[in-house]
Design a protein around this motif. Sequence first.
Motif, short mmCIF file in Angstrom:
data_model
loop_
_atom_site.label_atom_id
_atom_site.label_comp_id
_atom_site.label_asym_id
_atom_site.label_seq_id
_atom_site.Cartn_x
_atom_site.Cartn_y
_atom_site.Cartn_z
N GLY A 86 2.26 21.21 11.52
CA GLY A 86 2.69 19.98 10.86
C GLY A 86 2.99 18.88 11.85
O GLY A 86 2.67 17.70 11.62
N GLY A 87 3.62 19.23 12.98
CA GLY A 87 3.90 18.24 14.00
C GLY A 87 2.65 17.67 14.63
O GLY A 87 2.56 16.46 14.91
N LEU A 88 1.65 18.54 14.84
CA LEU A 88 0.39 18.08 15.44
C LEU A 88 -0.42 17.22 14.47
O LEU A 88 -1.11 16.28 14.88
CB LEU A 88 -0.45 19.29 15.87
N GLY A 89 -0.35 17.54 13.18
CA GLY A 89 -1.14 16.79 12.21
C GLY A 89 -0.37 15.73 11.46
O GLY A 89 -0.97 14.92 10.73
N GLY A 90 0.95 15.69 11.66
CA GLY A 90 1.79 14.74 10.93
C GLY A 90 1.40 13.29 11.09
O GLY A 90 1.31 12.55 10.10
N PRO A 91 1.18 12.81 12.32
CA PRO A 91 0.82 11.40 12.49
C PRO A 91 -0.43 11.00 11.70
O PRO A 91 -0.50 9.89 11.18
CB PRO A 91 0.59 11.28 14.00
N GLY A 98 0.25 8.63 8.66
CA GLY A 98 -0.09 7.32 9.21
C GLY A 98 -0.59 6.32 8.20
O GLY A 98 -0.25 5.14 8.26
N SER A 99 -1.40 6.77 7.25
CA SER A 99 -1.98 5.83 6.29
C SER A 99 -0.92 5.19 5.39
O SER A 99 -1.09 4.08 4.90
CB SER A 99 -3.02 6.55 5.42
N VAL A 100 0.20 5.90 5.19
CA VAL A 100 1.26 5.39 4.32
C VAL A 100 2.29 4.59 5.11
O VAL A 100 2.77 3.54 4.67
CB VAL A 100 1.96 6.54 3.57
N MET A 101 2.62 5.07 6.31
CA MET A 101 3.74 4.50 7.06
C MET A 101 3.32 3.80 8.33
O MET A 101 4.15 3.46 9.16
CB MET A 101 4.73 5.62 7.40
N ALA A 102 2.00 3.59 8.49
CA ALA A 102 1.48 3.05 9.75
C ALA A 102 2.15 1.77 10.22
O ALA A 102 2.49 1.66 11.40
CB ALA A 102 -0.04 2.84 9.63
N PRO A 103 2.35 0.77 9.37
CA PRO A 103 2.90 -0.49 9.87
C PRO A 103 4.25 -0.36 10.55
O PRO A 103 4.58 -1.13 11.44
CB PRO A 103 3.01 -1.34 8.59
N VAL A 104 5.06 0.64 10.15
CA VAL A 104 6.41 0.74 10.68
C VAL A 104 6.56 1.93 11.63
O VAL A 104 7.13 1.81 12.70
CB VAL A 104 7.43 0.89 9.52
N VAL A 105 6.00 3.08 11.24
CA VAL A 105 6.33 4.31 11.94
C VAL A 105 5.26 4.79 12.90
O VAL A 105 5.56 5.36 13.94
CB VAL A 105 6.61 5.44 10.90
N LEU A 106 3.99 4.54 12.60
CA LEU A 106 2.91 5.15 13.36
C LEU A 106 2.97 4.92 14.87
O LEU A 106 2.69 5.83 15.63
CB LEU A 106 1.55 4.69 12.81
N PRO A 107 3.32 3.72 15.35
CA PRO A 107 3.34 3.53 16.80
C PRO A 107 4.21 4.53 17.54
O PRO A 107 3.94 4.86 18.69
CB PRO A 107 3.89 2.10 16.95
N GLY A 108 5.29 5.06 16.93
CA GLY A 108 6.14 6.02 17.62
C GLY A 108 5.93 7.45 17.19
O GLY A 108 6.56 8.37 17.73
N MET A 109 5.02 7.67 16.24
CA MET A 109 4.83 9.01 15.70
C MET A 109 4.09 9.94 16.65
O MET A 109 4.02 11.14 16.42
CB MET A 109 4.11 8.94 14.36
N VAL A 133 -5.36 10.62 15.73
CA VAL A 133 -5.45 9.32 15.07
C VAL A 133 -6.33 8.37 15.88
O VAL A 133 -7.23 7.71 15.34
CB VAL A 133 -4.05 8.71 14.87
N LEU A 134 -6.10 8.30 17.19
CA LEU A 134 -6.86 7.39 18.04
C LEU A 134 -8.34 7.75 18.05
O LEU A 134 -9.21 6.89 17.90
CB LEU A 134 -6.30 7.40 19.46
N GLY A 135 -8.65 9.04 18.22
CA GLY A 135 -10.04 9.48 18.27
C GLY A 135 -10.78 9.18 16.98
O GLY A 135 -11.92 8.69 16.99
#
Length: 371
Positions: free
Chosen positions: A85-90, A94-105, A162-164
């Motif tokens: 879950g930790g590896l796949g969580g971002p 990300g699609s739901v919380m990207a604007p606020v949370v994704l940069p630090g996820m 996410v980046l890849g």
Amino acid sequence: MGSLQYSDYQMILDTGSMTWVMLGYASHILLAVMQGWLIGAMLVSGCINVLGVGNSDVLRHLGAVTHVAGWRRRGLGSVQLMLAGGLGGPLLLGSVMAPVVLPGMYWFSLLSALAVVVMLVKVHRRQSLAGASAGRLARPLLIVFALLCVVGSAIERRDNLVLGLQMAFTAKHYRDREIAWQVASDRQSPKVGDLAPDFRLPSVDGELVSLSQFFGEKPTVLFFGANSCPAFSEGSVALNRLQRQYGERVNFVGVYVREPHPVDEWWLTPSRLLRALHNISKSRAAVDISQPQHQQQRDTVARRAKNTLLNAEMTLLIDGMDNAVNERWTGQPTRIYLLDSQGRVIYNPGMGPYAFNPDYLGIELEKMFSH
């Protein structure tokens, strides 16, 4: 004019101009695959251990850790599911919380990958002492995967998966769209034997210039390009060399077209690794230009192309914001034509970037003047 496809043209791109791009993109996609493998290994291991079913040597050869017996098995399985879950969580959140949370996820996947390393090192040491063979090669490989994921996330400060995936989908989206436009536009572009359609555009010096004014005495090399196209930017070195060699006998006329890789569309350096590779390779391609939104902006970046990429003796014209000349000649992202002294097309290797290689133009010029 006929309708041609990519396969009907030459595939002569000097891939050296794209090496740093291909290396960077391949590295990020490989890191995404590695992280995906880790997720799969932890997810499968966790489900098997929590449910207490089976103990497959085949799965252990693929990196699953399912050898634990007794009450500790469910505990280990729970930890493995948490790591998955930790590896796949971002990616999932990300699609739901990207604007606020994704940069630090990325910290979730980074710490999870680090925990996978610790867990697998302990398991591998115990299994080696016990003489077990299943997973003997897979576990060290997964440890390497996890370490690389840690390093990748730490450097980029972004989640590898996410980046890849973002890079892969962005490249596919814009390249598919570019190919569809090229194939459709090329139906009306001049082919070998056609008389070149005339156009009139301003030069970077502000003078209105017609293509036909170069006809009459000399053949004309007509090329299209922009700052952010690696094939054109690197190929401009060979173009400049040909201009110095044949400049008294051949006109060299360029048309600045839309940027193929601006920072606000298909940016070639969306990661620190790619920016480092761009600098190390000393690429001439610009990676700091946004797509011009009005003619004044386009004029400015066109002058930059002239000043940084082309000989002063070359003429560089600027396509209008309607991209009419680009549409007529299918010039984006880059292209070369050779016209005879009467304006008839005598060399047209095809649509860029794959058919763009000034060295092959040099062969045609050599043939022309060897008689």
